[in-house]
Design a protein around this motif. Structure first.
Motif, PDB file in Angstrom:
ATOM      1  N   GLY A 444      61.652  29.419  44.104  1.00 49.54           N
ATOM      2  CA  GLY A 444      62.021  28.555  45.215  1.00 49.54           C
ATOM      3  C   GLY A 444      61.391  28.961  46.528  1.00 49.54           C
ATOM      4  N   ILE A 445      60.256  29.651  46.447  1.00 53.26           N
ATOM      5  CA  ILE A 445      59.511  30.034  47.650  1.00 53.26           C
ATOM      6  C   ILE A 445      58.232  29.206  47.662  1.00 53.26           C
ATOM      7  CG2 ILE A 445      58.429  31.918  48.919  1.00 53.26           C
ATOM      8  CD1 ILE A 445      60.248  33.848  47.402  1.00 53.26           C
ATOM      9  N   ASN A 446      58.185  28.204  48.514  1.00 60.31           N
ATOM     10  CA  ASN A 446      57.040  27.295  48.574  1.00 60.31           C
ATOM     11  C   ASN A 446      55.953  27.905  49.448  1.00 60.31           C
ATOM     12  OD1 ASN A 446      59.570  24.918  48.785  1.00 60.31           O
ATOM     13  ND2 ASN A 446      58.273  25.135  47.000  1.00 60.31           N
ATOM     14  N   VAL A 447      54.936  28.449  48.821  1.00 65.24           N
ATOM     15  CA  VAL A 447      53.844  29.087  49.536  1.00 65.24           C
ATOM     16  C   VAL A 447      52.695  28.095  49.670  1.00 65.24           C
ATOM     17  CG1 VAL A 447      52.307  31.075  49.655  1.00 65.24           C
ATOM     18  CG2 VAL A 447      54.534  31.290  48.539  1.00 65.24           C
ATOM     19  N   VAL A 448      52.202  27.944  50.895  1.00 62.79           N
ATOM     20  CA  VAL A 448      51.040  27.101  51.178  1.00 62.79           C
ATOM     21  C   VAL A 448      49.970  28.001  51.794  1.00 62.79           C
ATOM     22  CG1 VAL A 448      50.155  25.080  52.383  1.00 62.79           C
ATOM     23  CG2 VAL A 448      52.544  25.136  51.616  1.00 62.79           C
ATOM     24  N   THR A 449      48.879  28.203  51.090  1.00 63.44           N
ATOM     25  CA  THR A 449      47.790  29.040  51.580  1.00 63.44           C
ATOM     26  C   THR A 449      46.675  28.144  52.083  1.00 63.44           C
ATOM     27  OG1 THR A 449      48.330  30.805  50.012  1.00 63.44           O
ATOM     28  CG2 THR A 449      46.132  30.837  50.985  1.00 63.44           C
ATOM     29  N   LEU A 450      46.290  28.335  53.336  1.00 63.21           N
ATOM     30  CA  LEU A 450      45.262  27.508  53.975  1.00 63.21           C
ATOM     31  C   LEU A 450      43.998  28.330  54.171  1.00 63.21           C
ATOM     32  CD1 LEU A 450      47.568  25.867  56.663  1.00 63.21           C
ATOM     33  CD2 LEU A 450      46.719  24.791  54.597  1.00 63.21           C
ATOM     34  N   LEU A 451      42.901  27.856  53.596  1.00 64.31           N
ATOM     35  CA  LEU A 451      41.610  28.525  53.714  1.00 64.31           C
ATOM     36  C   LEU A 451      40.562  27.530  54.178  1.00 64.31           C
ATOM     37  CD1 LEU A 451      41.593  30.547  50.355  1.00 64.31           C
ATOM     38  CD2 LEU A 451      42.237  31.394  52.615  1.00 64.31           C
TER      39      LEU A 451
END
Length: 591
Positions: A444-451
């Motif tokens: 339940g940890i929504n990780v959004v990685t922006l590159l």
């Protein structure tokens, strides 16, 4: 015999029969609308229902003598009004049908449409949210933001698409392609639980801070003055270093901040990480401060950390550290100098103050944060002297605290936690992030990685690590400005191919023959992927055909005016704080 293909010139004799039919049909429709509309208009005006002959001569009389010639006694306004009304009645159904057909068909053949994306559409994502979040069961009308993370609208006409709370996301976009306005800011504004944001700019902070203050406490970790926020918190950097695993993870974050490719650690980097692990563990177990740790690094002959490790029962680690200290002088100095370079940012008193206990300021506790609706902003500059190691350590500690909390809650955080790792390759280099990615989603940890590009991630995590991150991400958004030719070509192949018909016309003595052949063409050629317009993105979701979506910038959403006003006020405050800081600095220089 000649052959004509699409794009080649076709003779007028081939088109003449169809042109005659088209002109006749258009004339028939126009005359029918005029004849019926004028008759209805005259009848409504009181002149009686007296339709003129349905003949070409009637139309010629209307053009030459006006409506009074065909409908005597009827006002011209009524006649023309009736014609306009009938024209609208005829045109409206056609427009509605064409619009419905256009909405049901994707703009680009071969991409996913509404039917394929049903699981991400409002009804499908709402059902998924009820399955994942026990607190939503029995709730009839759900707020859309309670059901999932907004991705955007299916191009060209919707519906809106959302990812579920167990999805983890990887977004690749060039600078100024909409990462902040279309992804980072909306995610922070719409988050239902705790929020973590990393960035090297103050724009997301300025836009979202006021709104996040309405739902919880705002923690701003800004050791390098990105937003020039006053220091109102401190974090115990050594709190999780009471175990070898915790100490090694923190040491890895500092090492990663100065080492581009995690797969290319040389002897000095590996040895420095081992030494930092031992020193972090000794400091945490012996209740020493970060300042004490820096003193140990400056003086390898200081036996304090070795004694502390032995007192803790860590004899093997103590012996290893002692072996390093007693080794060849050149080797020892090389290892310690590398370790000192890894934690060089802590030599800056402005940065050190944020990780030093302060009785007059609140302590940030990750395990409490993940169970709240608070917001943590982690801001740091790029390049040399940055606090990237500290930022990565705090981000990692917070997300791992979320994992622990999820396990205690039965498996998932509810409401879920949102972690937006903007500029992850510059200010938040968590070396094993690819390995943890899918695990975060299941908790339940929504990780959004922006590159900015695939290659940027490869420089940090290596080719294998970036491949693992790509594979673990269940949602991938590829936006404008992807200029890596090899990567774009791979994406084009991943999207796939579709059949394209080719029409051939052959002329001979016996007449003209028409044939159709098919060939396979890319659904999205590399040049089109590279030229995606700003504000659009290619969506790659697990188990679904690729789709084109339109991002939803925060400034086009309801309530944007109030948010914009608060952002302007916050930006002015940042500017004022910056001016005061530099004025004070200039005054000190004069003194």
């Amino acid at each position: 015999m000649s052959t004509a293909r699409p794009g080649s010139r076709i003779s007028g004799s081939d088109l003449a029969p169809w042109a005659i039919v088209a002109v006749a049909a258009a004339a028939l429709v126009v005359f029918g609308v005029v004849w019926l509309g004028g008759t209805v208009g005259a009848a409504v005006s009181g002149a009686g229902f007296d339709p003129p002959p349905f003949a070409l001569s009637s139309f010629a009389g209307l053009v030459s003598h006006g409506p009074g010639h065909l409908w005597p006694g009827a006002p011209a306004v009524a006649v023309f009004g009736g014609i306009a009304a009938v024209l609208a009645l005829v045109t409206l159904p056609v427009v509605l049908v064409l619009n419905a057909v256009r909405r049901r068909r994707p703009k680009t053949k071969g991409l996913a449409g509404v039917r394929e994306l049903a699981a991400l559409a409002p009804e499908g994502i709402a059902q998924r949210a009820r399955d994942l979040r026990p607190t939503l069961k029995g709730v009839k009308d759900l707020d859309p933001d309670e059901t999932g993370n907004l991705l955007g609208d299916l191009d060209p006409h919707g519906p809106e698409l959302r990812s579920s709370f167990e999805d983890v996301e990887l977004d690749l976009m060039a600078p100024r392609a909409g990462k902040s306005t279309g992804i980072a800011i909306p995610r922070v504004l719409r988050a239902r639980g705790a929020v973590l944001l990393t960035s090297n700019k103050s724009d997301v902070y300025a836009v979202t801070r006021a709104e996040r203050e309405k739902v919880g406490h705002v923690w701003t970790f800004d050791p390098q003055g990105i937003a020039h926020a006053p220091r109102e918190m401190w974090w115990d950097m050594l709190a999780d270093c009471v175990t070898i695993e915790g100490a090694r993870r923190l040491a890895g974050h500092f090492v990663a901040s100065v080492n581009d490719d995690a797969s290319k650690k040389d002897f000095w980097i590996s040895a420095a990480q081992n030494t930092l692990t031992a020193l972090f563990l000794a400091a945490a177990g012996g209740r020493a401060s970060v300042t004490d740790l820096l003193a140990w690094l400056a003086d390898p002959a200081d036996r304090t950390p070795i004694d502390l490790l032995r007192d803790m029962g860590m004899s093997a680690l103590a012996e290893q550290l002692q072996g390093t200290v007693r080794g060849a002088v050149e080797t020892r100095d090389g290892i310690y100098e590398t370790a000192r370079q890894c934690v060089a940012c802590l030599l800056d008193p402005e940065i050190l103050a944020w990780v030093t206990p302060d009785p007059y300021r609140a302590e940030f506790r990750p395990h409490e944060h993940v169970l709240s609706r608070d917001t943590l902003y982690l801001l740091s500059k790029d390049g040399g002297g940055s606090a990237a190691g500290v930022i990565a350590g705090l981000a990692d500690a917070t997300m791992r605290a979320g994992v622990v909390a999820a396990e205690r809650m039965g498996g998932r955080l509810d409401p879920p936690m949102t972690a937006v790792l903007d500029e992850a390759a510059n200010v938040c280099r968590i070396s094993d992030l690819p390995d943890l990615y899918s695990h975060f989603g299941s908790r339940g940890i929504n990780v959004v990685t922006l590159l900015q590009s695939y290659r940027q991630g490869s420089r940090v995590w290596g080719e294998a690590g970036m491949d693992a991150l790509w594979s673990a991400a269940t949602i991938k958004l590829l936006g404008a400005g992807l200029d890596d030719a090899d990567f774009v070509d791979k994406i084009s192949k991943l999207v796939g191919q579709h059949d394209v018909s080719t029409v051939s016309l052959s002329k001979s003595r016996d007449g003209t023959s028409r044939s159709v052949s098919y060939r396979l063409d890319p659904i999205l050629p590399p040049d089109r992927i590279r030229a995606l317009p700003k504000g659009t993105a290619l969506l790659l979701a697990t188990g679904v055909k690729p789709a084109l979506i339109r991002l939803r910038p925060w400034y086009k959403e309801p309530g944007a005016a109030a948010i914009s006003a608060a952002a302007k006020k916050e930006t002015e405050a940042i500017t004022q704080r910056a001016a005061q800081k530099w004025s004070a600095h200039a005054a000190d220089q004069r003194i």
